[in-house]
Scaffold this motif. Structure first.
Motif, mmCIF file in Angstrom:
data_model
loop_
_atom_site.group_PDB
_atom_site.id
_atom_site.type_symbol
_atom_site.label_atom_id
_atom_site.label_comp_id
_atom_site.label_asym_id
_atom_site.label_seq_id
_atom_site.Cartn_x
_atom_site.Cartn_y
_atom_site.Cartn_z
ATOM 1 N N LEU A 1 -7.121 62.578 45.271
ATOM 2 C CA LEU A 1 -7.513 61.341 44.595
ATOM 3 C C LEU A 1 -6.289 60.466 44.377
ATOM 4 C CD1 LEU A 1 -9.711 59.631 43.142
ATOM 5 C CD2 LEU A 1 -9.088 60.850 41.028
ATOM 6 N N GLY A 2 -6.440 59.162 44.649
ATOM 7 C CA GLY A 2 -5.378 58.201 44.413
ATOM 8 C C GLY A 2 -5.815 57.148 43.418
ATOM 9 N N ILE A 3 -4.937 56.181 43.185
ATOM 10 C CA ILE A 3 -5.201 55.095 42.249
ATOM 11 C C ILE A 3 -5.253 53.777 43.006
ATOM 12 C CG2 ILE A 3 -4.258 53.764 40.308
ATOM 13 C CD1 ILE A 3 -3.112 56.349 39.209
ATOM 14 N N PHE A 4 -6.288 53.006 42.728
ATOM 15 C CA PHE A 4 -6.389 51.634 43.217
ATOM 16 C C PHE A 4 -5.972 50.759 42.044
ATOM 17 C CE2 PHE A 4 -8.557 47.739 44.626
ATOM 18 C CZ PHE A 4 -8.180 47.720 45.953
ATOM 19 N N LEU A 5 -4.705 50.366 42.018
ATOM 20 C CA LEU A 5 -4.079 49.772 40.845
ATOM 21 C C LEU A 5 -4.403 48.292 40.719
ATOM 22 C CD1 LEU A 5 -2.011 50.061 38.472
ATOM 23 C CD2 LEU A 5 -0.252 49.379 40.129
ATOM 24 N N ASP A 6 -5.092 47.920 39.643
ATOM 25 C CA ASP A 6 -5.284 46.509 39.326
ATOM 26 C C ASP A 6 -4.155 46.090 38.404
ATOM 27 O OD1 ASP A 6 -6.161 44.084 37.899
ATOM 28 O OD2 ASP A 6 -8.024 44.365 39.024
ATOM 29 N N THR A 7 -3.274 45.241 38.901
ATOM 30 C CA THR A 7 -2.070 44.894 38.153
ATOM 31 C C THR A 7 -2.376 44.067 36.912
ATOM 32 O OG1 THR A 7 -1.729 42.913 39.524
ATOM 33 C CG2 THR A 7 -0.644 44.953 40.228
ATOM 34 N N GLY A 8 -3.465 43.310 36.937
ATOM 35 C CA GLY A 8 -3.787 42.446 35.812
ATOM 36 C C GLY A 8 -4.622 43.107 34.739
ATOM 37 N N ALA B 1 3.203 50.619 33.538
ATOM 38 C CA ALA B 1 1.995 51.264 34.052
ATOM 39 C C ALA B 1 2.091 51.453 35.561
ATOM 40 C CB ALA B 1 0.764 50.430 33.696
ATOM 41 N N ALA B 2 2.610 50.447 36.262
ATOM 42 C CA ALA B 2 2.768 50.568 37.714
ATOM 43 C C ALA B 2 3.769 51.649 38.075
ATOM 44 C CB ALA B 2 3.202 49.226 38.300
ATOM 45 N N CYS B 3 4.824 51.781 37.281
ATOM 46 C CA CYS B 3 5.804 52.840 37.531
ATOM 47 C C CYS B 3 5.140 54.213 37.438
ATOM 48 C CB CYS B 3 6.957 52.751 36.532
ATOM 49 S SG CYS B 3 8.033 51.314 36.749
ATOM 50 N N GLU B 4 4.269 54.367 36.467
ATOM 51 C CA GLU B 4 3.584 55.651 36.296
ATOM 52 C C GLU B 4 2.580 55.898 37.415
ATOM 53 O OE1 GLU B 4 1.622 58.192 32.596
ATOM 54 O OE2 GLU B 4 1.797 56.000 32.449
ATOM 55 N N ILE C 1 6.667 44.854 40.259
ATOM 56 C CA ILE C 1 5.702 45.893 40.630
ATOM 57 C C ILE C 1 5.765 46.165 42.130
ATOM 58 C CG2 ILE C 1 3.224 46.363 40.856
ATOM 59 C CD1 ILE C 1 2.866 45.002 38.125
ATOM 60 N N TYR C 2 5.872 45.111 42.913
ATOM 61 C CA TYR C 2 5.998 45.274 44.364
ATOM 62 C C TYR C 2 7.213 46.129 44.714
ATOM 63 C CZ TYR C 2 6.812 43.905 49.245
ATOM 64 O OH TYR C 2 7.044 43.917 50.589
ATOM 65 N N GLN C 3 8.330 45.863 44.060
ATOM 66 C CA GLN C 3 9.556 46.637 44.326
ATOM 67 C C GLN C 3 9.375 48.087 43.905
ATOM 68 O OE1 GLN C 3 11.973 45.715 46.076
ATOM 69 N NE2 GLN C 3 12.571 43.591 45.754
ATOM 70 N N VAL C 4 8.681 48.306 42.796
ATOM 71 C CA VAL C 4 8.410 49.680 42.346
ATOM 72 C C VAL C 4 7.588 50.426 43.399
ATOM 73 C CG1 VAL C 4 7.095 51.045 40.675
ATOM 74 C CG2 VAL C 4 8.618 49.225 39.885
ATOM 75 N N LEU C 5 6.564 49.778 43.920
ATOM 76 C CA LEU C 5 5.731 50.434 44.930
ATOM 77 C C LEU C 5 6.537 50.753 46.185
ATOM 78 C CD1 LEU C 5 2.430 48.359 44.572
ATOM 79 C CD2 LEU C 5 2.867 50.682 43.757
ATOM 80 N N LEU C 6 7.399 49.830 46.595
ATOM 81 C CA LEU C 6 8.243 50.092 47.761
ATOM 82 C C LEU C 6 9.154 51.299 47.533
ATOM 83 C CD1 LEU C 6 9.512 46.619 49.070
ATOM 84 C CD2 LEU C 6 7.785 48.111 50.100
ATOM 85 N N ALA C 7 9.699 51.394 46.327
ATOM 86 C CA ALA C 7 10.702 52.417 46.046
ATOM 87 C C ALA C 7 10.102 53.782 45.754
ATOM 88 C CB ALA C 7 11.570 51.978 44.861
ATOM 89 N N VAL C 8 8.913 53.825 45.141
ATOM 90 C CA VAL C 8 8.392 55.077 44.598
ATOM 91 C C VAL C 8 7.204 55.620 45.387
ATOM 92 C CG1 VAL C 8 7.420 56.176 42.543
ATOM 93 C CG2 VAL C 8 9.207 54.436 42.300
ATOM 94 N N ASN C 9 6.360 54.747 45.904
ATOM 95 C CA ASN C 9 5.166 55.220 46.599
ATOM 96 C C ASN C 9 5.554 56.004 47.843
ATOM 97 O OD1 ASN C 9 2.726 54.620 48.720
ATOM 98 N ND2 ASN C 9 2.004 54.750 46.618
ATOM 99 N N PRO C 10 4.883 57.122 48.119
ATOM 100 C CA PRO C 10 5.270 57.941 49.276
ATOM 101 C C PRO C 10 4.981 57.307 50.630
ATOM 102 C CG PRO C 10 3.309 58.832 48.210
ATOM 103 C CD PRO C 10 3.828 57.757 47.312
ATOM 104 N N ALA C 11 4.079 56.322 50.689
ATOM 105 C CA ALA C 11 3.750 55.689 51.976
ATOM 106 C C ALA C 11 3.474 54.207 51.755
ATOM 107 C CB ALA C 11 2.546 56.371 52.616
ATOM 108 N N PRO C 12 4.487 53.429 51.357
ATOM 109 C CA PRO C 12 4.235 52.012 51.053
ATOM 110 C C PRO C 12 3.726 51.215 52.242
ATOM 111 C CG PRO C 12 6.594 52.467 51.130
ATOM 112 C CD PRO C 12 5.896 53.793 51.162
ATOM 113 N N GLU C 13 4.058 51.646 53.444
ATOM 114 C CA GLU C 13 3.603 50.903 54.621
ATOM 115 C C GLU C 13 2.095 50.981 54.791
ATOM 116 O OE1 GLU C 13 4.113 55.138 55.833
ATOM 117 O OE2 GLU C 13 5.279 53.707 54.624
#
Length: 283
Positions: A167-174, A186-189, A230-242
């Motif tokens: 299971l993953g998260i579909f993150l609504d930033t707003g 929250a995005a970091c988590e 948040i975009y930079q966090v996803l690039l840096a932390v997410n295992p498959a940002p592409e």
């Protein structure tokens, strides 16, 4: 990253007034430079519409995301099992036609503060319902993400992801603002679990005399959410940002032409590192 559009649909966009809103949404994606959007699998029940969707997806290299609701709150397991099987059968049938990258899920009309349905019980029930579904979606190559849909803290969904394999998260930033969360922490988590987003911005301000918190629309990148961070966090932390599916939810300011908000939002997105997509207004 796969950039798409999930909404909002102001009247000027002409989608809600179209003879076939499903096809109008797809044509809007194509016209305005997006390669992904949402769809309900039941919209493919009509053969003529299904054929046209197939043509548009193939011609314009679209990737469409089915949105799923489940009766996970009911006591009768047969009801849930039937709905799960029906969705998985349709997903298997149509995933190649739609080139499905992920599946998005919302819990529905509940929230973590309910007194007659405690949070712990909600998470237990969700874990039971989503465990087989997440496994099957993963096996079909369409990972399942649960959205923070003004119902749960992101930390609640992280706990759920730790209990439910695949299971993953579909993150609504707003949506973080609506529950009193700070969007960037929250995005970091969430970042290690994110499979996609509703990439959304808001302007906010508190009204102390009425003990309320006002959330209004904003061009992407111009509000208080912190989308660039948040975009930079996803690039840096997410295992498959592409592979992330980045669906805009654009809430245009009340005093702004929605097409202008769309153009300015594209300017912001194209300014993000690694985002070199082109867009040309065809309004």
């Amino acid at each position: 990253m796969l950039w798409g559009y999930a909404g909002i649909w102001p009247g000027q966009f002409g989608v809600g007034q179209a003879q076939d809103p499903c096809l109008a949404r797809l044509e809007f994606l194509i016209q305005h430079g997006f390669r992904s959007g949402g769809i309900s699998l039941t919209e493919l029940d009509d053969p003529a519409r299904r054929d046209r969707v197939r043509e548009l997806v193939a011609e314009h290299d679209l990737r469409l995301v089915p949105h799923l609701g489940l009766p996970w709150q009911v006591e009768e397991p047969d009801v849930l099992d039937t709905a799960t099987d029906r969705f998985l059968t349709a997903l298997d049938k149509h995933r190649d036609l739609l080139r499905v990258p992920i599946v998005a899920f919302c819990a529905g009309h509940v929230h973590r503060f309910m007194t007659d349905f405690p949070l712990e019980e909600q998470l237990d029930r969700l874990a039971g319902a989503l465990t087989p579904l997440a496994a099957e979606c993963q096996a079909l190559g369409c990972p399942l993400g649960i959205e923070n849909h003004v119902d749960y803290y992101v930390s609640d969904l992280v706990e759920l992801c730790q209990r439910v394999p695949h299971l993953g998260i579909f993150l609504d930033t707003g949506n973080c603002f609506a529950l009193g969360e700070k969007p960037v922490p929250a995005a970091c988590e969430a970042a290690p679990y994110v499979v996609g987003t509703h990439f959304k911005d808001h302007l906010v301000y508190p009204d102390e005399p009425t003990l309320t918190f006002h959330v209004t629309g904003a061009v992407l990148g111009s509000g208080h959410v912190g989308l660039a961070e948040i975009y930079q966090v996803l690039l840096a932390v997410n295992p498959a940002p592409e592979r992330l599916v980045m669906h805009w939810e654009l809430v245009p300011p009340m005093d702004m032409d929605p097409f202008d908000a769309l153009a300015e939002s594209w300017s912001f997105v194209r300014s993000l590192p690694g985002c070199d997509g082109s867009w040309e207004s065809r309004r």
